[in-house]
Design a protein around this motif. Structure first.
Motif, PDB file in Angstrom:
ATOM      1  N   SER A 157       0.833  -1.212   0.000  1.00 31.03           N
ATOM      2  CA  SER A 157       0.000   0.000   0.000  1.00 31.03           C
ATOM      3  C   SER A 157       0.865   1.259   0.000  1.00 31.03           C
ATOM      4  CB  SER A 157      -0.937  -0.006   1.212  1.00 31.03           C
ATOM      5  OG  SER A 157      -1.758  -1.145   1.209  1.00 31.03           O
ATOM      6  N   LEU A 158       1.830   1.287  -0.870  1.00 28.62           N
ATOM      7  CA  LEU A 158       2.753   2.418  -0.906  1.00 28.62           C
ATOM      8  C   LEU A 158       2.051   3.698  -1.335  1.00 28.62           C
ATOM      9  CD1 LEU A 158       5.835   0.551  -2.316  1.00 28.62           C
ATOM     10  CD2 LEU A 158       5.811   1.880  -0.204  1.00 28.62           C
ATOM     11  N   GLU A 159       2.522   4.790  -0.765  1.00 29.84           N
ATOM     12  CA  GLU A 159       1.959   6.114  -1.027  1.00 29.84           C
ATOM     13  C   GLU A 159       3.072   7.019  -1.554  1.00 29.84           C
ATOM     14  OE1 GLU A 159       0.797   7.113   2.894  1.00 29.84           O
ATOM     15  OE2 GLU A 159      -0.888   5.682   2.954  1.00 29.84           O
ATOM     16  N   PRO A 160       2.720   8.063  -2.286  1.00 30.19           N
ATOM     17  CA  PRO A 160       3.759   8.989  -2.764  1.00 30.19           C
ATOM     18  C   PRO A 160       4.628   9.532  -1.629  1.00 30.19           C
ATOM     19  CG  PRO A 160       1.700   9.410  -3.899  1.00 30.19           C
ATOM     20  CD  PRO A 160       1.393   8.388  -2.839  1.00 30.19           C
ATOM     21  N   GLU A 161       4.058   9.649  -0.448  1.00 31.88           N
ATOM     22  CA  GLU A 161       4.824  10.153   0.707  1.00 31.88           C
ATOM     23  C   GLU A 161       5.903   9.180   1.164  1.00 31.88           C
ATOM     24  OE1 GLU A 161       1.148  12.163   0.157  1.00 31.88           O
ATOM     25  OE2 GLU A 161       1.474  10.023   0.519  1.00 31.88           O
ATOM     26  N   ASP A 162       5.865   7.958   0.668  1.00 35.17           N
ATOM     27  CA  ASP A 162       6.902   6.973   1.004  1.00 35.17           C
ATOM     28  C   ASP A 162       8.144   7.122   0.127  1.00 35.17           C
ATOM     29  OD1 ASP A 162       4.229   4.662   1.436  1.00 35.17           O
ATOM     30  OD2 ASP A 162       5.404   5.606   3.041  1.00 35.17           O
ATOM     31  N   THR A 163       8.100   8.004  -0.835  1.00 37.68           N
ATOM     32  CA  THR A 163       9.245   8.227  -1.703  1.00 37.68           C
ATOM     33  C   THR A 163      10.437   8.723  -0.894  1.00 37.68           C
ATOM     34  OG1 THR A 163       7.883   8.697  -3.642  1.00 37.68           O
ATOM     35  CG2 THR A 163      10.118   9.597  -3.635  1.00 37.68           C
ATOM     36  N   ALA A 164      11.547   8.001  -1.002  1.00 45.51           N
ATOM     37  CA  ALA A 164      12.744   8.328  -0.225  1.00 45.51           C
ATOM     38  C   ALA A 164      13.853   7.351  -0.596  1.00 45.51           C
ATOM     39  CB  ALA A 164      12.463   8.231   1.274  1.00 45.51           C
ATOM     40  N   VAL A 165      15.036   7.637  -0.097  1.00 45.96           N
ATOM     41  CA  VAL A 165      16.113   6.649  -0.124  1.00 45.96           C
ATOM     42  C   VAL A 165      16.000   5.843   1.167  1.00 45.96           C
ATOM     43  CG1 VAL A 165      18.598   6.256  -0.177  1.00 45.96           C
ATOM     44  CG2 VAL A 165      17.601   8.137  -1.495  1.00 45.96           C
ATOM     45  N   TYR A 166      15.982   4.527   1.020  1.00 43.18           N
ATOM     46  CA  TYR A 166      15.835   3.638   2.170  1.00 43.18           C
ATOM     47  C   TYR A 166      17.192   3.023   2.501  1.00 43.18           C
ATOM     48  CZ  TYR A 166      10.798   4.048   2.115  1.00 43.18           C
ATOM     49  OH  TYR A 166       9.509   4.547   2.203  1.00 43.18           O
ATOM     50  N   TYR A 167      17.538   3.095   3.786  1.00 41.08           N
ATOM     51  CA  TYR A 167      18.823   2.622   4.269  1.00 41.08           C
ATOM     52  C   TYR A 167      18.645   1.475   5.249  1.00 41.08           C
ATOM     53  CZ  TYR A 167      20.574   7.107   2.525  1.00 41.08           C
ATOM     54  OH  TYR A 167      20.890   8.183   1.731  1.00 41.08           O
ATOM     55  N   CYS A 168      19.539   0.537   5.151  1.00 31.36           N
ATOM     56  CA  CYS A 168      19.632  -0.554   6.111  1.00 31.36           C
ATOM     57  C   CYS A 168      20.753  -0.221   7.087  1.00 31.36           C
ATOM     58  CB  CYS A 168      19.932  -1.841   5.345  1.00 31.36           C
ATOM     59  SG  CYS A 168      20.321  -3.273   6.326  1.00 31.36           S
ATOM     60  N   ALA A 169      20.595  -0.622   8.350  1.00 30.58           N
ATOM     61  CA  ALA A 169      21.612  -0.330   9.352  1.00 30.58           C
ATOM     62  C   ALA A 169      21.657  -1.446  10.385  1.00 30.58           C
ATOM     63  CB  ALA A 169      21.331   1.004  10.027  1.00 30.58           C
ATOM     64  N   ALA A 170      22.809  -1.568  11.039  1.00 29.68           N
ATOM     65  CA  ALA A 170      23.019  -2.610  12.048  1.00 29.68           C
ATOM     66  C   ALA A 170      23.499  -1.993  13.350  1.00 29.68           C
ATOM     67  CB  ALA A 170      24.043  -3.625  11.546  1.00 29.68           C
ATOM     68  N   ASP A 171      22.923  -2.466  14.446  1.00 30.92           N
ATOM     69  CA  ASP A 171      23.234  -1.937  15.774  1.00 30.92           C
ATOM     70  C   ASP A 171      23.556  -3.112  16.690  1.00 30.92           C
ATOM     71  OD1 ASP A 171      21.682   0.615  17.826  1.00 30.92           O
ATOM     72  OD2 ASP A 171      23.114  -0.917  18.405  1.00 30.92           O
ATOM     73  N   ARG A 172      24.621  -3.008  17.465  1.00 26.84           N
ATOM     74  CA  ARG A 172      25.019  -4.088  18.359  1.00 26.84           C
ATOM     75  C   ARG A 172      24.148  -4.163  19.603  1.00 26.84           C
ATOM     76  NH1 ARG A 172      31.564  -2.960  18.296  1.00 26.84           N
ATOM     77  NH2 ARG A 172      31.753  -2.952  16.026  1.00 26.84           N
ATOM     78  N   SER A 173      23.287  -3.177  19.804  1.00 31.65           N
ATOM     79  CA  SER A 173      22.422  -3.200  20.975  1.00 31.65           C
ATOM     80  C   SER A 173      20.964  -3.214  20.534  1.00 31.65           C
ATOM     81  CB  SER A 173      22.734  -2.012  21.882  1.00 31.65           C
ATOM     82  OG  SER A 173      22.505  -0.798  21.207  1.00 31.65           O
ATOM     83  N   SER A 174      20.113  -2.496  21.236  1.00 25.74           N
ATOM     84  CA  SER A 174      18.684  -2.595  20.982  1.00 25.74           C
ATOM     85  C   SER A 174      18.194  -1.758  19.811  1.00 25.74           C
ATOM     86  CB  SER A 174      17.908  -2.192  22.239  1.00 25.74           C
ATOM     87  OG  SER A 174      18.244  -0.860  22.600  1.00 25.74           O
ATOM     88  N   GLY A 175      19.023  -0.840  19.339  1.00 22.24           N
ATOM     89  CA  GLY A 175      18.663  -0.075  18.164  1.00 22.24           C
ATOM     90  C   GLY A 175      17.578   0.959  18.358  1.00 22.24           C
ATOM     91  N   THR A 176      17.435   1.469  19.558  1.00 18.98           N
ATOM     92  CA  THR A 176      16.360   2.423  19.817  1.00 18.98           C
ATOM     93  C   THR A 176      16.712   3.841  19.384  1.00 18.98           C
ATOM     94  OG1 THR A 176      17.181   2.726  22.055  1.00 18.98           O
ATOM     95  CG2 THR A 176      15.445   1.090  21.731  1.00 18.98           C
ATOM     96  N   ARG A 177      17.970   4.110  19.177  1.00 15.74           N
ATOM     97  CA  ARG A 177      18.387   5.459  18.760  1.00 15.74           C
ATOM     98  C   ARG A 177      19.217   5.381  17.493  1.00 15.74           C
ATOM     99  NH1 ARG A 177      21.550   8.567  22.905  1.00 15.74           N
ATOM    100  NH2 ARG A 177      22.622   6.594  23.208  1.00 15.74           N
ATOM    101  N   ILE A 178      18.939   6.269  16.559  1.00 18.79           N
ATOM    102  CA  ILE A 178      19.625   6.243  15.284  1.00 18.79           C
ATOM    103  C   ILE A 178      21.128   6.400  15.441  1.00 18.79           C
ATOM    104  CG2 ILE A 178      19.315   8.714  14.884  1.00 18.79           C
ATOM    105  CD1 ILE A 178      18.897   8.061  11.903  1.00 18.79           C
ATOM    106  N   LYS A 179      21.542   7.143  16.476  1.00 17.38           N
ATOM    107  CA  LYS A 179      22.976   7.411  16.635  1.00 17.38           C
ATOM    108  C   LYS A 179      23.770   6.195  17.070  1.00 17.38           C
ATOM    109  CE  LYS A 179      22.494  12.340  17.625  1.00 17.38           C
ATOM    110  NZ  LYS A 179      22.770  13.435  18.594  1.00 17.38           N
TER     111      LYS A 179
END
Length: 122
Positions: free
Chosen positions: A85-107
């Protein structure tokens, strides 16, 4: 050397679906929280979804509203993002990332892919 490589982006009409993949090389994705983020032109990078290490609990951004599903295949060291159910507002570059902990913060994410473009036409 750690590499996260995204694929599966493209151009789709509103209401359509895409499945993004992220292959992790140089790390065992099962011991990382794996996340998907996106960034639209002129906007900050925002959280889309994550799948927590060890227990595979999943979390989603508020805007997802049941349309996306994150999953992982540890045997393939791959994380997926099924987007429906994609919407025009979903237009973006999508990134994958890996975190050694819980991943609650982007930093706290340790590794990032180069991104894959998703464009949704109206």
């Amino acid at each position: 050397q750690v590499q996260l490589v995204e694929s599966g982006g493209g151009l789709v009409q509103a209401g359509g679906s895409l499945r993004l993949s992220c292959v992790a090389a140089g790390l065992a994705s099962s011991v990382y929280t794996m996340g998907w983020f996106r960034q639209a032109p002129g906007k900050e990078r925002e959280f889309v979804a994550r799948i927590r290490r060890y227990d595979d609990m999943t979390y989603y951004g508020d805007f997802v509203k049941g349309r996306f599903t994150i999953s992982r295949d540890d045997a393939k060291n791959t994380v997926y993002l099924q987007m429906n159910s994609l919407e025009p507002e979903d237009t973006a570059v999508y990134y994958c990332a890996a975190d050694r902990s819980s991943g609650t913060r982007i930093k706290t994410y340790d590794y990032w892919g180069q991104g894959t473009q998703v464009t949704v036409s109206s």
